[in-house]
Design an enzyme around this catalytic site. Structure first.
Site, PDB file in Angstrom:
ATOM      1  N   THR A  34       0.813  -1.216   0.000  1.00  0.00           N
ATOM      2  CA  THR A  34       0.000   0.000   0.000  1.00  0.00           C
ATOM      3  C   THR A  34       0.847   1.267   0.000  1.00  0.00           C
ATOM      4  O   THR A  34       0.332   2.349  -0.277  1.00  0.00           O
ATOM      5  CB  THR A  34      -0.941   0.012   1.217  1.00  0.00           C
ATOM      6  OG1 THR A  34      -0.174  -0.203   2.401  1.00  0.00           O
ATOM      7  CG2 THR A  34      -1.989  -1.064   1.094  1.00  0.00           C
ATOM      8  N   LYS A  59       1.121  13.081   4.883  1.00  0.00           N
ATOM      9  CA  LYS A  59       2.015  13.786   5.794  1.00  0.00           C
ATOM     10  C   LYS A  59       2.881  14.760   5.011  1.00  0.00           C
ATOM     11  O   LYS A  59       3.260  14.501   3.871  1.00  0.00           O
ATOM     12  CB  LYS A  59       2.875  12.804   6.593  1.00  0.00           C
ATOM     13  CG  LYS A  59       3.695  11.820   5.806  1.00  0.00           C
ATOM     14  CD  LYS A  59       4.391  10.872   6.767  1.00  0.00           C
ATOM     15  CE  LYS A  59       5.191   9.805   6.044  1.00  0.00           C
ATOM     16  NZ  LYS A  59       4.336   8.818   5.352  1.00  0.00           N
ATOM     17  N   ASP A 102      12.941  15.077   7.191  1.00  0.00           N
ATOM     18  CA  ASP A 102      13.626  13.905   6.671  1.00  0.00           C
ATOM     19  C   ASP A 102      13.967  14.163   5.199  1.00  0.00           C
ATOM     20  O   ASP A 102      13.587  15.206   4.642  1.00  0.00           O
ATOM     21  CB  ASP A 102      12.815  12.629   6.901  1.00  0.00           C
ATOM     22  CG  ASP A 102      11.558  12.532   6.058  1.00  0.00           C
ATOM     23  OD1 ASP A 102      11.093  13.574   5.550  1.00  0.00           O
ATOM     24  OD2 ASP A 102      11.024  11.426   5.921  1.00  0.00           O
ATOM     25  N   ARG A 141       8.232  14.392   6.613  1.00  0.00           N
ATOM     26  CA  ARG A 141       8.153  14.302   8.066  1.00  0.00           C
ATOM     27  C   ARG A 141       8.952  15.442   8.685  1.00  0.00           C
ATOM     28  O   ARG A 141       9.878  15.980   8.076  1.00  0.00           O
ATOM     29  CB  ARG A 141       8.693  12.959   8.566  1.00  0.00           C
ATOM     30  CG  ARG A 141       7.974  11.763   7.961  1.00  0.00           C
ATOM     31  CD  ARG A 141       8.249  10.484   8.720  1.00  0.00           C
ATOM     32  NE  ARG A 141       9.650  10.235   8.886  1.00  0.00           N
ATOM     33  CZ  ARG A 141      10.179   9.511   9.877  1.00  0.00           C
ATOM     34  NH1 ARG A 141       9.392   8.992  10.799  1.00  0.00           N
ATOM     35  NH2 ARG A 141      11.470   9.298   9.945  1.00  0.00           N
ATOM     36  N   SER A 159      12.375   7.774   1.324  1.00  0.00           N
ATOM     37  CA  SER A 159      12.122   8.533   2.542  1.00  0.00           C
ATOM     38  C   SER A 159      13.380   8.628   3.395  1.00  0.00           C
ATOM     39  O   SER A 159      14.388   9.159   2.966  1.00  0.00           O
ATOM     40  CB  SER A 159      10.954   7.918   3.316  1.00  0.00           C
ATOM     41  OG  SER A 159      10.560   8.750   4.375  1.00  0.00           O
ATOM     42  N   GLU A 200       2.934   8.841  15.358  1.00  0.00           N
ATOM     43  CA  GLU A 200       4.020   9.022  16.312  1.00  0.00           C
ATOM     44  C   GLU A 200       5.381   9.114  15.628  1.00  0.00           C
ATOM     45  O   GLU A 200       6.324   9.653  16.200  1.00  0.00           O
ATOM     46  CB  GLU A 200       4.009   7.892  17.343  1.00  0.00           C
ATOM     47  CG  GLU A 200       3.831   6.496  16.791  1.00  0.00           C
ATOM     48  CD  GLU A 200       5.042   5.973  16.052  1.00  0.00           C
ATOM     49  OE1 GLU A 200       6.162   6.227  16.520  1.00  0.00           O
ATOM     50  OE2 GLU A 200       4.868   5.320  15.011  1.00  0.00           O
ATOM     51  N   ALA A 201       5.500   8.623  14.405  1.00  0.00           N
ATOM     52  CA  ALA A 201       6.765   8.662  13.679  1.00  0.00           C
ATOM     53  C   ALA A 201       6.956  10.007  12.987  1.00  0.00           C
ATOM     54  O   ALA A 201       7.344  10.078  11.819  1.00  0.00           O
ATOM     55  CB  ALA A 201       6.839   7.522  12.673  1.00  0.00           C
TER      56      ALA A 201
END
Length: 496
Positions: free
Chosen positions: A7, A364, A252, A257, A105, A350-351
């Site tokens: 996904t 995000k 990142d 993020r 990422s 949470e990440a």
């Protein structure tokens, strides 16, 4: 063994062979996506394709774009490395039927991957992933030629970046007292675009970590490009102290993020975890909606939704209703978070993933989150440490310990999960997770979530304990003991 489409798309080490990222496997993935799209959309439909600055990304963008164009689709590329949110935003803004982002990422420098968006710039969910996987299997069996670059039907449009910046700036407020910012993109592609967004809302005093300011696919100054790792943000914290910053921000490498830092009462800088940032942003965005929010104060569109995941803190379940919102807990992943309900005000994991402008980026986005954080700090009010203390006074202190636990080589994560669950029955109440592999174990005043990693041979554990409101020092110490005891029990069950 070939690449498996999930996904989130595909992600693997670079190298030759069917289970690695290379021009051949990228052509297969692009063929599978193209066939899936053409079964549903007419020729001439638009697809956005972009990539970051990792090894291989530029070539993989060329290959994917040429394959999609050969299937009768109009492919728009930005013409230079871009953050992931730029592609997600462009799919939504341009009415594209799909988007492909070449990135791994925050994975190591040896990896790359492809992330796939559907209409609206939303990550795909089942059964779309399974359908594309079937096309991928068929394409691998048939064999696909790697096309040459420069295919017709591929349009270069650098204004994708400009449009993204303008949309984010429009959606954010101008802080009354713009903060001084220390920023690192961790050798990624988000630095200058983030600086443009911050300048657009009046935050001009931004200093980048010089050694990490420009894209470098080798990430030479860090052991890991993941801003959740303390070593990754060491230079950022030093810079924040040197310049007397009000805010420290770490993106990142593909800038989807954002980690935030603050200076404590002792004068030392530390980074917040994703739940701390999420709690503070949820509180702020419910009481001070952004200009680009889907629901403004006084509208009749219903209670604003704030979403977090099954592995995030329980704090939002207390805070959000108290601020007039509706809290929704989803399985892990932004593909579920952005589908939590309407009108979505804010979603986080949470990440250190945050969605603050879902009508711009339905995923995000570290850059818009950085802008929202600067707007919050620049709006006045108490410092970050005092804000955290205020939430603990109202809703109790929440103590977390999130630890990945490695599995023995060759072990089956599903088997190890069942065995750990059986062993933990004597510790607390064990219940399966809805819609996800894994389980939750609950004890008085504490809980843990255990689930398998989707990319590594390990189980991820998320342990939390909490105190009553207005916690005393002994309340906090007791919560710390409870979280340690439960974490030790979970670790022992996994290791047995």
């Amino acid at each position: 063994m070939s690449l498996t489409f999930g996904t989130a798309g595909v992600r693997a080490p670079l190298g030759p062979g069917p289970d690695r990222m290379n021009a051949g496997t990228v052509a297969l993935v692009a063929t599978a996506v193209a066939r899936h799209v053409r079964m549903r959309e007419p020729a001439g439909s638009t697809v956005i394709v972009g990539g970051d600055a990792r090894h291989g990304s530029a070539r993989f963008v060329e290959v994917a774009a040429a394959v999609l164009a050969a299937h009768g689709l109009v492919v728009v590329v930005p013409g230079s490395p871009v953050p992931t949110p730029v592609v997600a935003a462009a799919v939504r803004a341009r009415g594209a039927v799909a988007g492909l982002m070449v990135t791994a990422s925050h994975n190591p420098a040896t990896d790359n991957g492809i992330k796939v968006y559907g209409p609206g710039g939303v990550q795909i969910v089942p059964p779309t992933d399974a359908e594309i996987e079937r096309h991928l299997t068929a394409a691998a069996r048939e064999g696909v030629d790697v096309p040459h670059a420069g295919a017709s039907g591929v349009l270069v449009d650098p204004t994708l970046v400009d449009d993204y910046v303008a949309s984010v700036v429009t959606g954010l407020p101008t802080p009354a007292r713009p903060p001084r910012v220390a920023l690192t993109p961790v050798h990624g592609v988000g630095g200058e675009i983030c600086r443009r967004v911050l300048a657009g809302i009046g935050v001009d005093d931004v200093t980048l970590v010089a050694e990490q300011a420009g894209p470098d696919p080798d990430f030479p100054t860090v052991d890991s490009p993941n801003p959740e790792r303390p070593g990754t943000t060491l230079r950022l914290r030093r810079l924040a102290e040197e310049i007397g910053a009000d805010v420290a921000l770490a993106l990142d490498p593909d800038a989807d993020r954002c980690a935030t830092g603050f200076v404590g009462a002792d004068g030392r800088w530390r980074m917040l975890d994703g739940d701390e940032t999420g709690g503070l942003l949820a509180d702020h965005l419910l009481t001070s909606p952004l200009p680009g929010s889907a629901r403004t104060v006084g509208s009749d569109s219903g209670a604003p939704v704030v979403a977090s995941t099954i592995v995030s803190s329980r704090l939002p379940s207390l805070l959000v209703p108290a601020r007039g919102g509706r809290h929704v807990e989803t399985p892990t992943g932004f593909k579920w978070l952005v589908r939590a309900g309407d009108p979505l005000r804010y979603a986080y994991e949470e990440a250190i993933g945050h969605c603050v402008l879902p009508d711009v980026v339905a995923d995000k986005d570290g850059i818009s989150a950085a802008g929202a954080w600067c707007a919050m700090i620049g709006s006045g009010g108490p410092p970050v440490g005092a804000r955290l203390d205020a939430l603990a006074e109202e809703f109790g202190a929440h103590v977390r310990r999130n630890v990945p636990l490695p599995l023995q080589p060759g072990s089956d994560p599903a088997v190890e999960l069942r065995r750990a669950a059986d062993l933990l029955v004597s510790t607390g109440t064990v219940t399966p997770l809805d819609g996800s592999a894994g389980f939750r174990v609950s004890t008085p005043g504490a809980r843990a979530v255990i689930r398998p990693s989707g990319t590594e041979p390990l189980l991820k554990t998320y342990v939390e304990a909490w105190t009553p409101a207005r916690p005393s020092a002994s309340d906090r110490a007791d919560a710390a003991r409870r979280v340690a005891a439960l974490a030790d029990s979970v670790a022992s069950a996994v290791a047995s």
